[in-house]
Design a protein around this motif. Structure first.
Motif, PDB file in Angstrom:
ATOM      1  N   LYS A 216      -4.768  34.517  65.613  1.00 13.62           N
ATOM      2  CA  LYS A 216      -4.935  34.674  67.051  1.00 13.62           C
ATOM      3  C   LYS A 216      -5.740  35.950  67.267  1.00 13.62           C
TER       4      LYS A 216
ATOM      5  N   GLU B  37      -4.362  38.249  72.758  1.00 14.98           N
ATOM      6  CA  GLU B  37      -3.105  37.962  73.445  1.00 14.98           C
ATOM      7  C   GLU B  37      -3.481  37.822  74.908  1.00 14.98           C
TER       8      GLU B  37
ATOM      9  N   SER C  91     -11.381  29.559  70.795  1.00 14.99           N
ATOM     10  CA  SER C  91     -10.337  28.722  70.174  1.00 14.99           C
ATOM     11  C   SER C  91     -10.778  28.203  68.807  1.00 14.99           C
TER      12      SER C  91
ATOM     13  N   GLU D 217     -10.609  31.026  66.362  1.00 18.25           N
ATOM     14  CA  GLU D 217      -9.215  31.285  65.998  1.00 18.25           C
ATOM     15  C   GLU D 217      -8.695  30.231  65.024  1.00 18.25           C
TER      16      GLU D 217
END
Length: 82
Positions: A46, A49, A37, A40
């Motif tokens: 991102k 997925e 995270s 990102e």
């Protein structure tokens, strides 16, 4: 971004799972998730997925994976020089 984050990212890519990567790296799954995270957020993209408990690399994730492999290889090469 640092080498630790890239190593974790590559391990998640290779294992296809944050929990499997955590076991392989002797870390907790939440710390793996947090690192991904943070990566990102830092890159403002991102990387994965999340679909039905599966992780699929995004295009940005594929690009970072290739750079991470190259960086990892260069680090190993530099370490073996000394």
């Amino acid at each position: 971004m640092n080498l630790r984050q890239l190593k974790i990212f590559l391990t998640v890519c290779e294992s296809g799972s944050m929990s499997k990567a955590a076991k392989k790296l002797y870390m907790t799954q939440p710390s793996i998730s947090q690192t991904i995270s943070e990566l990102e957020q830092e890159l403002n993209v991102k990387l994965f997925e999340r679909m039905n408990k599966k992780l699929l690399l995004t295009y940005a994730g594929e690009v970072l994976k290739e750079y991470a492999k190259r960086i990892s290889s260069l680090v190993e090469e530099a370490q073996s020089t000394f």
